[in-house]
Design a protein around this motif. Sequence first.
Motif, PDB file in Angstrom:
ATOM      1  N   ALA A 119       0.826  -1.209   0.000  1.00 29.23           N
ATOM      2  CA  ALA A 119       0.000   0.000   0.000  1.00 29.23           C
ATOM      3  C   ALA A 119       0.861   1.260   0.000  1.00 29.23           C
ATOM      4  O   ALA A 119       0.562   2.241  -0.692  1.00 29.23           O
ATOM      5  CB  ALA A 119      -0.934  -0.006   1.204  1.00 29.23           C
ATOM      6  N   THR A 120       1.939   1.236   0.771  1.00 31.81           N
ATOM      7  CA  THR A 120       2.826   2.396   0.849  1.00 31.81           C
ATOM      8  C   THR A 120       3.524   2.651  -0.483  1.00 31.81           C
ATOM      9  O   THR A 120       3.575   3.791  -0.966  1.00 31.81           O
ATOM     10  CB  THR A 120       3.872   2.193   1.957  1.00 31.81           C
ATOM     11  OG1 THR A 120       3.209   1.970   3.204  1.00 31.81           O
ATOM     12  CG2 THR A 120       4.772   3.409   2.087  1.00 31.81           C
ATOM     13  N   LEU A 121       4.059   1.599  -1.091  1.00 30.90           N
ATOM     14  CA  LEU A 121       4.751   1.759  -2.369  1.00 30.90           C
ATOM     15  C   LEU A 121       3.799   2.176  -3.486  1.00 30.90           C
ATOM     16  O   LEU A 121       4.177   2.942  -4.383  1.00 30.90           O
ATOM     17  CB  LEU A 121       5.460   0.461  -2.735  1.00 30.90           C
ATOM     18  CG  LEU A 121       6.653   0.081  -1.839  1.00 30.90           C
ATOM     19  CD1 LEU A 121       7.222  -1.272  -2.246  1.00 30.90           C
ATOM     20  CD2 LEU A 121       7.742   1.158  -1.910  1.00 30.90           C
ATOM     21  N   LEU A 122       2.567   1.683  -3.453  1.00 35.03           N
ATOM     22  CA  LEU A 122       1.568   2.102  -4.439  1.00 35.03           C
ATOM     23  C   LEU A 122       1.295   3.605  -4.341  1.00 35.03           C
ATOM     24  O   LEU A 122       1.151   4.288  -5.367  1.00 35.03           O
ATOM     25  CB  LEU A 122       0.265   1.326  -4.239  1.00 35.03           C
ATOM     26  CG  LEU A 122       0.164  -0.059  -4.875  1.00 35.03           C
ATOM     27  CD1 LEU A 122      -1.156  -0.725  -4.491  1.00 35.03           C
ATOM     28  CD2 LEU A 122       0.290   0.022  -6.391  1.00 35.03           C
ATOM     29  N   ALA A 176      -4.894   2.887  -2.402  1.00 34.82           N
ATOM     30  CA  ALA A 176      -3.799   2.401  -1.558  1.00 34.82           C
ATOM     31  C   ALA A 176      -3.852   3.006  -0.165  1.00 34.82           C
ATOM     32  O   ALA A 176      -3.537   2.343   0.828  1.00 34.82           O
ATOM     33  CB  ALA A 176      -2.456   2.712  -2.219  1.00 34.82           C
ATOM     34  N   GLN A 177      -4.270   4.267  -0.087  1.00 33.77           N
ATOM     35  CA  GLN A 177      -4.409   4.909   1.225  1.00 33.77           C
ATOM     36  C   GLN A 177      -5.500   4.223   2.037  1.00 33.77           C
ATOM     37  O   GLN A 177      -5.354   3.994   3.242  1.00 33.77           O
ATOM     38  CB  GLN A 177      -4.724   6.401   1.025  1.00 33.77           C
ATOM     39  CG  GLN A 177      -4.516   7.267   2.256  1.00 33.77           C
ATOM     40  CD  GLN A 177      -5.717   7.278   3.168  1.00 33.77           C
ATOM     41  OE1 GLN A 177      -6.853   7.275   2.710  1.00 33.77           O
ATOM     42  NE2 GLN A 177      -5.470   7.284   4.466  1.00 33.77           N
ATOM     43  N   ILE A 195       4.711  12.751  -0.233  1.00 39.59           N
ATOM     44  CA  ILE A 195       5.556  11.651  -0.720  1.00 39.59           C
ATOM     45  C   ILE A 195       6.774  11.470   0.193  1.00 39.59           C
ATOM     46  O   ILE A 195       7.256  10.355   0.398  1.00 39.59           O
ATOM     47  CB  ILE A 195       5.982  11.900  -2.193  1.00 39.59           C
ATOM     48  CG1 ILE A 195       6.331  10.564  -2.860  1.00 39.59           C
ATOM     49  CG2 ILE A 195       7.173  12.838  -2.291  1.00 39.59           C
ATOM     50  CD1 ILE A 195       6.583  10.682  -4.355  1.00 39.59           C
ATOM     51  N   SER A 196       7.260  12.552   0.793  1.00 41.17           N
ATOM     52  CA  SER A 196       8.361  12.418   1.749  1.00 41.17           C
ATOM     53  C   SER A 196       7.903  11.661   2.992  1.00 41.17           C
ATOM     54  O   SER A 196       8.652  10.856   3.557  1.00 41.17           O
ATOM     55  CB  SER A 196       8.900  13.801   2.136  1.00 41.17           C
ATOM     56  OG  SER A 196       7.909  14.565   2.793  1.00 41.17           O
TER      57      SER A 196
END
Length: 446
Positions: free
Chosen positions: A304-307, A335-336, A418-419
């Motif tokens: 989910a994080t990488l998506l 994904a969130q 994104i950071s």
Amino acid sequence: MTDVSNAISTREKMVYGLGDLSSNLMWGLTSAYLMFYYTDIYGLKASSVGWILLIARIFDAFCDPVVGWFVDRQGGWVIPRLIRSLAVPLGMANIFCFLPLPFSPHGKILWAALSYIVFGAIYSCINTPYGALAPMMTVVSRDRVELNSFRMMGCQVGQFCIAALTIPAITWLGGGSSAAHRQKGMVLFVLLLSSAGVLLWRKVGTTCQARYPTDPVRNNIFFLLKILCRNRLWILCNVMVFQQFIVIAAVYGFVLYYVKCVLGGTDAWGGMALTLATVCSFLGAMLCPFSSRCFGVMKTAMIATLLQVAAYGAIFVSGGWIPSFVPAFSVLAFAQGLMSPLAYVFLATAIEDGSSWSSLKSTGLAYSINTLVSKVSMGVSGFVLALCLSYGHYDSSLLLYGEDTKYWINVGFVFFPISALLVQYIILNIWNSSRANEYSTNKTSS
């Protein structure tokens, strides 16, 4: 053998989800539209809005440990009664947040700050116990995933209602699209939402049972904090939640400005983008139990994080091209939503991990500080996003925006979250390594 009465039904899981539905009919409205209301309807400067959001969030965030400490001292049995008692005050406070009293410019700032602080404080007193209630309803891991998935689905339904209805509702109820009409329409709309929210909270308080309530703990709050700070997984979970709510704040609190300034759309288009986000996020939350069973909780969280990172990259590359933005934004929201229920699963695991080596139970305090972290994250995020508007010289009356404004909107909507996601991915790997080392040690010692 577990008594049959201790089995949790699907109906009760669904009712538990109504709590987050109610929260997002009220709290979700402030998350998505309060900044917009302050800048475009109530006429406050973006710089002032940033300070209001920061100070109010940090101020009422510190109510959470007090509430958690109170729950620990009284025992888990007090939670349903607390939820029932605070439903009406929460609804009234929500109305005050969007009540456009005709003060002077400085008076408006003070009224906005005061009403938001009061609302946040009462919200702390009801939502913190609500979060701590879930692990007291069941001790079965699968049921907990489903319980929090219903919670997240309730959250997404509430956000869907807010996203799809707010702009057209305030225009229709107010009788026009001017600032004065929208002020009237907003008050009527919030009155309807708050009334529904009160009824839903009351339903949660009368239906959901604390089958495994924590016993009263009479320890000093600072001593309990010292014990909690020794829990490595709990600290990692709080850092993870801080990053997660940065993303939530950017997605739901700033997409209106991205659509308006970068994509060249209208406020109605922004509402449609929010609606799309809530639908996709709902689907993600609904898929979470299936994904967790197939791939495991940790792998699902990492995927989910990488998506989300990939989706943000696609949004930036699209450069404001709508046909590219829509699918990328859909993947981001999906994904969130997939990640959202897992934060509470990680938290329950962290608290139980601490309880395994400490005889002290501080479930309420542990959940309340986690809520504090999420609120501080929202406050800091709101402050940063408002600064982006200020640095970009955002003007709600303009139809076209320059490159400087677009740059700062991209900073707030893309680079800032994104950071946070990259930090979240690092935390997940540290968590995974910690659990693996613990398992290895226990296996060797046995």
